[in-house]
Scaffold this motif. Structure first.
Motif, PDB file in Angstrom:
ATOM      1  N   THR A  66      -5.403  11.626  11.144  1.00 35.64           N
ATOM      2  CA  THR A  66      -5.336  10.182  10.904  1.00 35.64           C
ATOM      3  C   THR A  66      -6.157   9.797   9.670  1.00 35.64           C
ATOM      4  O   THR A  66      -5.706   8.986   8.843  1.00 35.64           O
ATOM      5  N   GLU A  67      -7.362  10.370   9.528  1.00 37.79           N
ATOM      6  CA  GLU A  67      -8.176  10.081   8.347  1.00 37.79           C
ATOM      7  C   GLU A  67      -7.545  10.661   7.086  1.00 37.79           C
ATOM      8  O   GLU A  67      -7.615  10.052   6.009  1.00 37.79           O
ATOM      9  N   VAL A  68      -6.946  11.843   7.199  1.00 38.59           N
ATOM     10  CA  VAL A  68      -6.282  12.447   6.045  1.00 38.59           C
ATOM     11  C   VAL A  68      -5.094  11.590   5.608  1.00 38.59           C
ATOM     12  O   VAL A  68      -4.850  11.406   4.406  1.00 38.59           O
ATOM     13  N   ALA A  69      -4.359  11.042   6.572  1.00 34.87           N
ATOM     14  CA  ALA A  69      -3.221  10.173   6.231  1.00 34.87           C
ATOM     15  C   ALA A  69      -3.707   8.919   5.502  1.00 34.87           C
ATOM     16  O   ALA A  69      -3.077   8.475   4.524  1.00 34.87           O
ATOM     17  N   ASP A  70      -4.825   8.334   5.937  1.00 36.94           N
ATOM     18  CA  ASP A  70      -5.374   7.161   5.245  1.00 36.94           C
ATOM     19  C   ASP A  70      -5.789   7.519   3.819  1.00 36.94           C
ATOM     20  O   ASP A  70      -5.545   6.743   2.880  1.00 36.94           O
ATOM     21  N   ALA A  71      -6.425   8.676   3.647  1.00 39.90           N
ATOM     22  CA  ALA A  71      -6.827   9.101   2.309  1.00 39.90           C
ATOM     23  C   ALA A  71      -5.615   9.366   1.422  1.00 39.90           C
ATOM     24  O   ALA A  71      -5.626   9.053   0.223  1.00 39.90           O
ATOM     25  N   ALA A  72      -4.544   9.915   1.998  1.00 42.18           N
ATOM     26  CA  ALA A  72      -3.338  10.167   1.222  1.00 42.18           C
ATOM     27  C   ALA A  72      -2.691   8.861   0.770  1.00 42.18           C
ATOM     28  O   ALA A  72      -2.248   8.735  -0.379  1.00 42.18           O
ATOM     29  N   LEU A  73      -2.647   7.877   1.655  1.00 41.44           N
ATOM     30  CA  LEU A  73      -2.087   6.578   1.286  1.00 41.44           C
ATOM     31  C   LEU A  73      -2.901   5.929   0.168  1.00 41.44           C
ATOM     32  O   LEU A  73      -2.343   5.315  -0.754  1.00 41.44           O
ATOM     33  N   HIS A  74      -4.219   6.086   0.239  1.00 44.51           N
ATOM     34  CA  HIS A  74      -5.075   5.520  -0.809  1.00 44.51           C
ATOM     35  C   HIS A  74      -4.825   6.221  -2.143  1.00 44.51           C
ATOM     36  O   HIS A  74      -4.775   5.566  -3.197  1.00 44.51           O
ATOM     37  N   PHE A  76      -2.040   7.824  -3.075  1.00 43.35           N
ATOM     38  CA  PHE A  76      -0.692   7.534  -3.554  1.00 43.35           C
ATOM     39  C   PHE A  76      -0.579   6.140  -4.170  1.00 43.35           C
ATOM     40  O   PHE A  76       0.307   5.900  -4.995  1.00 43.35           O
ATOM     41  N   SER A  77      -1.465   5.244  -3.777  1.00 39.78           N
ATOM     42  CA  SER A  77      -1.465   3.904  -4.375  1.00 39.78           C
ATOM     43  C   SER A  77      -2.377   3.811  -5.588  1.00 39.78           C
ATOM     44  O   SER A  77      -2.511   2.737  -6.173  1.00 39.78           O
ATOM     45  N   SER A  78      -2.985   4.933  -5.963  1.00 38.47           N
ATOM     46  CA  SER A  78      -3.921   4.937  -7.091  1.00 38.47           C
ATOM     47  C   SER A  78      -3.262   5.578  -8.313  1.00 38.47           C
ATOM     48  O   SER A  78      -2.474   6.523  -8.182  1.00 38.47           O
ATOM     49  N   PRO A  79      -3.581   5.108  -9.526  1.00 38.67           N
ATOM     50  CA  PRO A  79      -3.021   5.737 -10.730  1.00 38.67           C
ATOM     51  C   PRO A  79      -3.562   7.146 -10.965  1.00 38.67           C
ATOM     52  O   PRO A  79      -3.005   7.886 -11.780  1.00 38.67           O
ATOM     53  N   LYS A  80      -4.623   7.533 -10.262  1.00 37.27           N
ATOM     54  CA  LYS A  80      -5.181   8.875 -10.443  1.00 37.27           C
ATOM     55  C   LYS A  80      -4.207   9.957  -9.982  1.00 37.27           C
ATOM     56  O   LYS A  80      -4.267  11.086 -10.472  1.00 37.27           O
TER      57      LYS A  80
END
Length: 283
Positions: A66-74, A76-80
């Motif tokens: 669940t934490e990994v999914a939140d980090a992935a969403l963050h 994917f929404s970042s230009p990095k």
């Protein structure tokens, strides 16, 4: 006669049934693969909840899915994300492309010439077991920029699987095919292009697929030490900043990129080798 006439329309049925059976097996295979991934994620989540601690291995500090999914969403929404992925893809394309050209050319030369094998294989076999990490200090000293050094490390990682796959593919060519082509008046160039390359193509494609995986492995190792952008740099930076979910996100990105690129190579190989499809279908 009535019995024969009634049996005639039923002849195409087994073919349709065979096609339906293959389609069912294909769907079942994909469902089984998806179920195995879901099971792994569920076990990961369970071990993180417990948390599992066996002394020699512990999941106390491992982030749950669940934490990994939140980090992935963050991410994917970042230009990095674009900067990291594009940098890694560029390095892999350059290093792997050079390794493919050099590996196939050297493999054909060594596989077709005993003298070339005796001259080239001893130094190549000496260099082959050296891991990518050992090349990093020398690559930094040899090249003027860290970008070139990372491309070089990717090149060395992909070269040897492609080289060995090509050599084994060429050596597996039936000598009778070459002799038959020569007896029909084919020259060395025609034999190479029309006999040796088609027969050695499965081994070459296998080496290319393995080389793609090793090139990602070597690139990530180099980016952890010398990079400023890239998936490997992102993973290592996450560890130094103690952003543990981001570490797993980086690992999953590496796996997806490596798996996707290898799958594209196998698909391209299947399209270029229609005569080899029957063997692939049996597997």
């Amino acid at each position: 006669m009535a019995h024969l006439s009634s049996a005639t329309p039923s002849q195409p049925i087994p073919a349709r049934q065979a096609g339906a059976g293959r389609s069912f097996r294909t769907r079942g295979s994909w469902l089984l693969r998806a179920a195995s991934l879901v099971l792994c994620i569920l076990l990961w989540q369970l071990f993180s909840w417990l948390p599992l601690d066996l002394g020699f291995i512990t999941f106390r500090n491992v982030p749950p899915p669940t934490e990994v999914a939140d980090a992935a969403l963050h991410l994917f929404s970042s230009p990095k994300l674009f900067n990291h992925v594009s940098s890694s893809l560029w390095r892999v394309l350059c290093g792997y492309g050079l390794a493919a050209v050099a590996g196939i050319a050297l493999g054909l030369l060594v596989g077709r010439s005993r003298l070339a094998g005796q001259v080239l294989m001893p130094p190549l076999e000496l260099l082959r077991p050296i891991p990518a990490v050992a090349w990093i200090p020398l690559a930094i000293l040899m090249f003027a920029s860290s970008e070139l050094s990372m491309i070089f490390i990717t090149f060395t990682g992909a070269l040897f699987p492609i080289l060995l796959g090509t050599i084994h593919g060429v050596e597996s060519v039936d000598p009778r095919l070459v002799a038959s082509a020569r007896s029909l008046g084919a020259g060395p160039r025609a034999i190479l292009l029309e006999v040796v390359l088609p027969a050695a193509a499965p081994g070459i494609v296998t080496g290319l697929a393995i080389g793609m995986g090793t090139s990602w492995f070597c690139l990530v190792t180099a980016e952890m030490i010398s990079g400023q952008y890239g998936i490997g740099y992102y993973t290592w930076e996450s560890y130094t900043l103690q952003n543990y979910p981001d570490i797993v996100v980086g690992m999953i990105l590496i796996g997806l990129l490596g798996m996707g690129s290898s799958a594209l190579l196998r698909l391209a190989g299947a399209r270029l080798m229609p005569w080899h499809k029957s063997g692939e279908a049996r597997r």
